[in-house]
Design a protein around this motif. Sequence first.
Motif, short mmCIF file in Angstrom:
data_model
loop_
_atom_site.label_atom_id
_atom_site.label_comp_id
_atom_site.label_asym_id
_atom_site.label_seq_id
_atom_site.Cartn_x
_atom_site.Cartn_y
_atom_site.Cartn_z
N SER A 135 4.56 73.66 -4.96
CA SER A 135 6.01 74.00 -4.66
C SER A 135 6.70 74.19 -5.93
N ALA A 138 5.32 77.76 -7.33
CA ALA A 138 6.02 78.86 -6.31
C ALA A 138 7.33 79.07 -6.63
N THR A 139 8.30 77.92 -6.83
CA THR A 139 9.67 78.10 -7.34
C THR A 139 9.86 78.61 -8.53
#
Length: 150
Positions: A135, A138-139
């Motif tokens: 996460s 991806a962020t």
Amino acid sequence: MLNRKVSFVTEFTPFLWLAGGGLIGLAAVLLMAFHGRIAGMTGILSAVLPPASPGWTWRAAFLVGAVAAPALIVALSGDSIGFASSTPAPWLVVGGLIVGIGVYFGSGCTSGHGVCGMARFSPRSIVATGVFMASTAATVFVIRHVLGGL
């Protein structure tokens, strides 16, 4: 979206990182050895909020130490820790709330899962830490490369 561009330089200090990580690991081991407890900050904090909960004293002492020790080091060394963000404060608050919701539904935070859970070879913690890392990657990709942010 902000029209200004702020650049930050991150210093490469692997020995300081190693020392800090070692101290975090040592604190987690000592808490487990002496109290049989996991050093997950979310679990510790959530059990301090109702002051009548069992184990309130050690949890409060742990949290006070987590705040006081860095403050003492900064005060004794004379260094200051600068913080600057081009993100407006309301967005920081919203981000904090989103993280808090994730911590609740993920049954713990990065310190609990990443440091303590993985050290105990907990399958749930290994999966949770993998999700945290994916996460995060991806962020960062979306913010920096898709939206053109920092």
